[in-house]
Design a protein around this motif. Structure first.
Motif, mmCIF file in Angstrom:
data_model
loop_
_atom_site.group_PDB
_atom_site.id
_atom_site.type_symbol
_atom_site.label_atom_id
_atom_site.label_comp_id
_atom_site.label_asym_id
_atom_site.label_seq_id
_atom_site.Cartn_x
_atom_site.Cartn_y
_atom_site.Cartn_z
ATOM 1 N N PHE A 1 0.119 7.630 1.929
ATOM 2 C CA PHE A 1 0.560 6.786 3.050
ATOM 3 C C PHE A 1 1.394 7.594 4.045
ATOM 4 C CE2 PHE A 1 -0.008 3.286 -0.103
ATOM 5 C CZ PHE A 1 -0.994 2.603 0.602
ATOM 6 N N SER A 2 2.229 8.502 3.527
ATOM 7 C CA SER A 2 3.135 9.249 4.402
ATOM 8 C C SER A 2 2.446 10.450 5.037
ATOM 9 C CB SER A 2 4.338 9.734 3.601
ATOM 10 O OG SER A 2 3.921 10.732 2.693
ATOM 11 N N GLY A 3 1.252 10.772 4.563
ATOM 12 C CA GLY A 3 0.540 11.929 5.086
ATOM 13 C C GLY A 3 0.938 13.221 4.391
ATOM 14 N N LYS A 4 1.829 13.135 3.380
ATOM 15 C CA LYS A 4 2.286 14.339 2.682
ATOM 16 C C LYS A 4 1.153 14.981 1.884
ATOM 17 C CE LYS A 4 7.006 14.376 2.034
ATOM 18 N NZ LYS A 4 8.169 13.747 1.491
ATOM 19 N N VAL A 5 0.285 14.101 1.354
ATOM 20 C CA VAL A 5 -0.880 14.572 0.603
ATOM 21 C C VAL A 5 -2.106 13.956 1.255
ATOM 22 C CG1 VAL A 5 -2.039 14.522 -1.648
ATOM 23 C CG2 VAL A 5 0.446 14.623 -1.543
ATOM 24 N N LYS A 6 -3.108 14.803 1.498
ATOM 25 C CA LYS A 6 -4.339 14.265 2.089
ATOM 26 C C LYS A 6 -5.094 13.470 1.027
ATOM 27 C CE LYS A 6 -5.249 17.762 5.577
ATOM 28 N NZ LYS A 6 -5.681 19.139 5.596
ATOM 29 N N ALA A 7 -5.613 12.317 1.422
ATOM 30 C CA ALA A 7 -6.335 11.468 0.461
ATOM 31 C C ALA A 7 -7.460 12.246 -0.212
ATOM 32 C CB ALA A 7 -6.881 10.235 1.177
ATOM 33 N N ALA A 8 -8.114 13.107 0.554
ATOM 34 C CA ALA A 8 -9.240 13.872 0.006
ATOM 35 C C ALA A 8 -8.798 14.824 -1.100
ATOM 36 C CB ALA A 8 -9.926 14.652 1.126
ATOM 37 N N ASN A 9 -7.487 15.112 -1.174
ATOM 38 C CA ASN A 9 -6.978 16.013 -2.233
ATOM 39 C C ASN A 9 -6.501 15.258 -3.461
ATOM 40 O OD1 ASN A 9 -7.481 18.258 -0.693
ATOM 41 N ND2 ASN A 9 -5.444 18.294 0.222
ATOM 42 N N VAL A 10 -6.678 13.930 -3.470
ATOM 43 C CA VAL A 10 -6.263 13.128 -4.634
ATOM 44 C C VAL A 10 -7.499 12.748 -5.434
ATOM 45 C CG1 VAL A 10 -5.186 10.964 -5.387
ATOM 46 C CG2 VAL A 10 -4.240 12.216 -3.419
ATOM 47 N N LEU A 11 -7.433 12.977 -6.736
ATOM 48 C CA LEU A 11 -8.540 12.611 -7.638
ATOM 49 C C LEU A 11 -7.981 11.679 -8.708
ATOM 50 C CD1 LEU A 11 -11.431 12.946 -8.729
ATOM 51 C CD2 LEU A 11 -10.686 15.061 -9.846
ATOM 52 N N ALA A 12 -8.456 10.439 -8.733
ATOM 53 C CA ALA A 12 -7.943 9.446 -9.694
ATOM 54 C C ALA A 12 -8.991 9.177 -10.760
ATOM 55 C CB ALA A 12 -7.600 8.151 -8.964
ATOM 56 N N SER A 13 -8.506 9.033 -12.004
ATOM 57 C CA SER A 13 -9.426 8.796 -13.122
ATOM 58 C C SER A 13 -9.019 7.559 -13.906
ATOM 59 C CB SER A 13 -9.406 10.011 -14.063
ATOM 60 O OG SER A 13 -10.150 9.729 -15.231
ATOM 61 N N ALA A 14 -9.986 6.750 -14.303
ATOM 62 C CA ALA A 14 -9.756 5.585 -15.177
ATOM 63 C C ALA A 14 -11.095 5.236 -15.811
ATOM 64 C CB ALA A 14 -9.221 4.411 -14.378
ATOM 65 N N PRO A 15 -11.087 4.549 -16.957
ATOM 66 C CA PRO A 15 -12.360 4.211 -17.608
ATOM 67 C C PRO A 15 -13.248 3.321 -16.741
ATOM 68 C CG PRO A 15 -10.515 3.865 -19.106
ATOM 69 C CD PRO A 15 -9.923 4.161 -17.761
ATOM 70 N N SER A 16 -12.651 2.366 -16.024
ATOM 71 C CA SER A 16 -13.477 1.455 -15.206
ATOM 72 C C SER A 16 -13.097 1.589 -13.724
ATOM 73 C CB SER A 16 -13.233 0.008 -15.650
ATOM 74 O OG SER A 16 -12.009 -0.456 -15.102
ATOM 75 N N ASP A 17 -13.799 0.837 -12.891
ATOM 76 C CA ASP A 17 -13.504 0.881 -11.451
ATOM 77 C C ASP A 17 -12.458 -0.154 -11.041
ATOM 78 O OD1 ASP A 17 -15.073 3.016 -10.629
ATOM 79 O OD2 ASP A 17 -16.900 1.791 -10.611
ATOM 80 N N ARG A 18 -11.872 -0.878 -12.030
ATOM 81 C CA ARG A 18 -10.927 -1.974 -11.746
ATOM 82 C C ARG A 18 -9.850 -1.562 -10.739
ATOM 83 N NH1 ARG A 18 -6.217 -4.173 -14.447
ATOM 84 N NH2 ARG A 18 -6.077 -2.239 -15.610
ATOM 85 N N ASN A 19 -9.141 -0.475 -11.023
ATOM 86 C CA ASN A 19 -8.081 -0.005 -10.117
ATOM 87 C C ASN A 19 -8.545 1.100 -9.174
ATOM 88 O OD1 ASN A 19 -6.003 -1.687 -10.915
ATOM 89 N ND2 ASN A 19 -5.257 -0.292 -12.499
ATOM 90 N N LEU A 20 -9.676 1.737 -9.515
ATOM 91 C CA LEU A 20 -10.103 2.893 -8.722
ATOM 92 C C LEU A 20 -10.548 2.501 -7.311
ATOM 93 C CD1 LEU A 20 -12.025 5.179 -11.265
ATOM 94 C CD2 LEU A 20 -9.655 5.317 -10.488
ATOM 95 N N GLY A 21 -10.966 1.225 -7.147
ATOM 96 C CA GLY A 21 -11.406 0.743 -5.830
ATOM 97 C C GLY A 21 -10.341 0.970 -4.775
ATOM 98 N N ALA A 22 -9.066 0.714 -5.150
ATOM 99 C CA ALA A 22 -7.966 0.862 -4.196
ATOM 100 C C ALA A 22 -7.840 2.327 -3.761
ATOM 101 C CB ALA A 22 -6.669 0.376 -4.827
ATOM 102 N N PHE A 23 -8.064 3.261 -4.712
ATOM 103 C CA PHE A 23 -8.003 4.688 -4.367
ATOM 104 C C PHE A 23 -9.155 5.054 -3.426
ATOM 105 C CE2 PHE A 23 -5.407 4.559 -8.153
ATOM 106 C CZ PHE A 23 -4.420 5.504 -7.916
ATOM 107 N N LYS A 24 -10.342 4.493 -3.746
ATOM 108 C CA LYS A 24 -11.516 4.791 -2.904
ATOM 109 C C LYS A 24 -11.274 4.325 -1.467
ATOM 110 C CE LYS A 24 -15.125 4.701 -6.414
ATOM 111 N NZ LYS A 24 -15.952 3.819 -7.202
ATOM 112 N N GLU A 25 -10.689 3.121 -1.339
ATOM 113 C CA GLU A 25 -10.433 2.567 0.002
ATOM 114 C C GLU A 25 -9.525 3.471 0.823
ATOM 115 O OE1 GLU A 25 -9.024 -1.488 -0.133
ATOM 116 O OE2 GLU A 25 -10.830 -2.086 -1.240
ATOM 117 N N LEU A 26 -8.620 4.189 0.124
ATOM 118 C CA LEU A 26 -7.710 5.104 0.834
ATOM 119 C C LEU A 26 -8.371 6.442 1.158
ATOM 120 C CD1 LEU A 26 -4.441 4.527 -1.226
ATOM 121 C CD2 LEU A 26 -4.773 3.960 1.178
ATOM 122 N N GLY A 27 -9.590 6.637 0.646
ATOM 123 C CA GLY A 27 -10.295 7.901 0.905
ATOM 124 C C GLY A 27 -10.099 8.923 -0.204
ATOM 125 N N CYS A 28 -9.495 8.501 -1.332
ATOM 126 C CA CYS A 28 -9.302 9.431 -2.460
ATOM 127 C C CYS A 28 -10.605 9.566 -3.238
ATOM 128 C CB CYS A 28 -8.221 8.914 -3.411
ATOM 129 S SG CYS A 28 -6.639 8.624 -2.631
#
Ligand SMILES: NC(=O)c1ccc[n+]([C@@H]2O[C@H](COP(=O)([O-])OP(=O)(O)OC[C@H]3O[C@@H](n4cnc5c(N)ncnc54)[C@H](OP(=O)(O)O)[C@@H]3O)[C@@H](O)[C@H]2O)c1
Length: 251
Positions: free
Chosen positions: A2-29
């Protein structure tokens, strides 16, 4: 992100399902279902699974991190009640690990976060984490023993403040103000009062005294709050939540 300190494209999130991952995808992670992929591509890894996942595991088999954590990696856990000692036992010897305790308003970048470092994490890792988490609000490094107190003060404290905000607005509703307006004004009153404490650096007692005109409205109201033992009740609440956090951490 959100602050621009880390580019969304440089964030990689992992979880067994897509339940929470959708929010990361929406941010461009980027997202994955494979934890090892995160360790391959990222050097700062946040563990944000439920605390129960850490318990009962054989040593050096932390979930979600597999045993091979490279030396230059920084592992950050947000799991409530999972101590640095448990984390260091689960991870390979020498892993740089830090433990973070956030609170709910992090989601609006006005959180209060404390963190403590493990035996192999140094100034550099602490500075990096502080720089990243400062985007979420106030961020302080503390001894690990303060983390449960932070839960009593701030993690659970958010709920005490909501209760106070509700009561403040209800008082105004009782005196004839519409509820929606009273709720907005109560929230702004808390925001403004909190900002003055932080901006002036004054002790809250000094600011409170400044509002009290002799014989005026505020001192009459404060007398009512003292009769209801507001201060002792709130201190008891912080103590109760801290003691409970300590109990849960021992399980
Ligand atoms: N919420 C708060 O205000 C707060 C405050 C302080 C600390 N915490 C700590 O934050 C942590 C997360 O809490 P939460 O409320 O955000 O829980 P949550 O929404 O259930 O998130 C946990 C995530 O972990 C994922 N996960 C489960 N097993 C995994 C595995 N083996 N490998 C990788 N990912 C895995 C889950 O995936 P799925 O989506 O597929 O289920 C889920 O996305 C907890 O340890 C909690 O103590 C939370």
């Amino acid at each position: 992100v959100f602050s621009g300190k880390v580019k969304a494209a440089n964030v990689l999130a992992s979880a067994p399902s897509d339940r929470n991952l959708g929010a990361f995808k929406e941010l461009g992670c980027k997202t994955t279902h494979c934890n090892s992929e995160v360790l391959q591509h990222c050097t700062v890894v946040f563990l944000a699974t439920k605390p129960s996942l850490y318990r009962g595991l054989p040593r050096h088999q932390a979930v979600p991190a597999p045993p091979a954590v490279p030396r230059d990696h920084v592992i950050v856990s947000v799991a409530a009640g999972v101590t640095l000692q448990i984390l260091e036992e689960l991870l390979p010897a020498g892993t740089k690990v830090l433990r973070v305790m956030p609170n709910l308003p992090c989601v609006v970048q006005e959180g209060a976060v404390v963190f403590a470092r493990g035996s192999c994490a140094g100034e550099q890792e602490a500075a990096l984490l502080k720089s990243l988490l400062s985007s979420c609000g106030l961020c302080e490094e503390t001894p690990e023993s303060y983390i449960d107190i932070h839960t009593g003060l701030s993690g659970s404290g958010v709920a005490y403040v909501y209760l106070f905000a509700e009561a403040l607005a209800d008082g105004a509703v009782k005196m004839g103000m519409p509820s929606a307006l009273a709720n907005r004004i109560a929230a702004q009153t808390l925001l403004g009062a909190a900002k003055m404490i932080l901006d002036t650096g004054e002790h809250p007692a000094k600011l409170r005294t400044d509002v009290c005109t002799p014989g005026g409205t505020t001192i009459h109201a404060l007398h009512e709050l003292e009769k209801g033992a507001l201060r002792a009740t709130v201190m008891n609440a912080v103590e109760a939540a801290t003691v409970r956090a300590r109990e849960l951490g021992k399980r």
